[in-house]
Design a protein around this motif. Structure first.
Motif, PDB file in Angstrom:
ATOM      1  N   VAL A   1     -26.968  22.592  -1.078  1.00 61.14           N
ATOM      2  CA  VAL A   1     -27.474  23.814  -1.710  1.00 61.14           C
ATOM      3  C   VAL A   1     -26.901  23.870  -3.114  1.00 61.14           C
ATOM      4  N   PHE A   2     -27.777  24.025  -4.107  1.00 64.19           N
ATOM      5  CA  PHE A   2     -27.395  24.013  -5.515  1.00 64.19           C
ATOM      6  C   PHE A   2     -27.325  25.434  -6.072  1.00 64.19           C
TER       7      PHE A   2
ATOM      8  N   GLU B   1     -21.632  25.634  -6.243  1.00 63.92           N
ATOM      9  CA  GLU B   1     -21.701  26.936  -6.918  1.00 63.92           C
ATOM     10  C   GLU B   1     -22.970  27.690  -6.558  1.00 63.92           C
ATOM     11  N   PRO B   2     -23.244  27.876  -5.267  1.00 63.90           N
ATOM     12  CA  PRO B   2     -24.538  28.434  -4.877  1.00 63.90           C
ATOM     13  C   PRO B   2     -24.739  29.886  -5.282  1.00 63.90           C
ATOM     14  N   PHE B   3     -23.634  30.617  -5.531  1.00 63.43           N
ATOM     15  CA  PHE B   3     -23.759  32.042  -5.861  1.00 63.43           C
ATOM     16  C   PHE B   3     -23.434  32.321  -7.320  1.00 63.43           C
ATOM     17  N   GLY B   4     -23.308  31.280  -8.126  1.00 65.94           N
ATOM     18  CA  GLY B   4     -22.864  31.436  -9.506  1.00 65.94           C
ATOM     19  C   GLY B   4     -23.794  32.234 -10.384  1.00 65.94           C
TER      20      GLY B   4
ATOM     21  N   ARG C   1     -23.414  38.659  -4.897  1.00 70.39           N
ATOM     22  CA  ARG C   1     -22.558  37.510  -4.604  1.00 70.39           C
ATOM     23  C   ARG C   1     -21.652  37.798  -3.411  1.00 70.39           C
ATOM     24  N   GLU C   2     -21.053  38.984  -3.379  1.00 72.14           N
ATOM     25  CA  GLU C   2     -20.160  39.312  -2.276  1.00 72.14           C
ATOM     26  C   GLU C   2     -20.927  39.407  -0.961  1.00 72.14           C
ATOM     27  N   LEU C   3     -22.137  39.951  -0.992  1.00 72.56           N
ATOM     28  CA  LEU C   3     -22.949  39.994   0.224  1.00 72.56           C
ATOM     29  C   LEU C   3     -23.307  38.598   0.701  1.00 72.56           C
TER      30      LEU C   3
END
Length: 264
Positions: A83-84, A162-165, A172-174
């Motif tokens: 996952v990117f 870094e999938p949530f970057g 992001r927290e969710l």
């Protein structure tokens, strides 16, 4: 051994013209146990994403070897899901069709692929969006789809770069909590192995059993920190003294490497 075994891994990129080659990774050894969640931190350009791509089979090492459950890794394989940061969804396929793609490619019938997709649509909170196109989704929903698509292939190890970057702080927290849920934070016997690259120290500690810090380029593993916080975890753990102490240690190590990179 079972799990991931990296031995003597290096990666050097050829220079342009008469420029010397660039050594991205120094000789690196790493073992990751089955079901372990390992986060990797480090300054930009330290080789952490390069190492992840080599494990995925998307790049070749200059020297060294990688084995997954005793088998040599030389090319992509369905046992490794990637996952990117960019969502890499097929824009011409709906959410459901994107998630069905892997199972269909490995020979599942249309009905089987649909059932698999339905399972991960439910687990990643995508119900009601099955017929949406990627362009109709928010960033968080696109990344949920990318995660569901990777999980639908039933990989043995998840590689997340870094999938949530690109997400806002709240989303992001969710997504961090969602990842722990689908990883199996409350189901140890079902956990997949995870290698997770991030720049975010809070994220690294919150998610992982173990955090690695890489040095400035050429990268090497400088620090290994076990995270003794029990699972399942919720956001309140980030307010604990134990969390603050681990964050402070990692921040000190990373600041030192960022300074080294900046000063050359």
């Amino acid at each position: 051994m079972n799990g991931l075994s990296i031995r003597g891994l290096t990666r050097s990129f050829p220079g342009q013209g008469r420029a010397a080659p660039t050594l991205a990774l120094q000789p690196t050894d790493l073992d990751v146990r089955p079901g372990e969640f390992v986060s990797i931190l480090g300054p930009s350009g330290c080789g952490k994403s390069t190492m992840l791509r080599i494990v995925a089979g998307l790049d070749r090492p200059t020297t060294g070897s990688i084995h997954w459950n005793g088998q040599s890794v030389t090319r992509p394989g369905r046992e490794r899901g990637m996952v990117f940061q960019s969502y890499t969804l097929f824009p011409w396929l709906t959410v459901e069709q994107n998630i069905e793609f892997g199972p269909r490619e490995r020979g599942a019938s249309a009905a089987e692929a649909r059932d698999i997709a339905a399972t991960f649509i439910a687990r990643t909170g995508l119900r009601g969006f099955e017929r949406h196109w990627p362009r109709q989704l928010s960033g968080g929903m696109q990344q949920r789809t990318a995660l569901a698509r990777a999980l639908a292939n039933d990989p043995e190890i998840l590689l997340l770069d870094e999938p949530f970057g690109a997400l806002d702080h709240q989303t992001r927290e969710l997504m961090q909590e969602l990842l722990l849920e689908v990883w199996g934070a409350d189901r140890p016997e079902q956990r997949k192995t995870v290698l997770f690259v991030t720049h975010d120290i809070d994220e690294a500690v919150f998610l992982a059993n173990r955090v690695l810090v890489m040095s400035a380029r050429p990268g090497r593993i400088k620090t290994e920190l076990s995270v003794p916080l029990s699972y399942p975890r919720d956001w309140m753990v980030k307010t604990s003294p134990e969390f603050a102490a681990m964050k402070a240690r990692l921040m000190s190590d990373i600041r030192e490497e960022v300074r080294r990179a900046a000063l050359g």
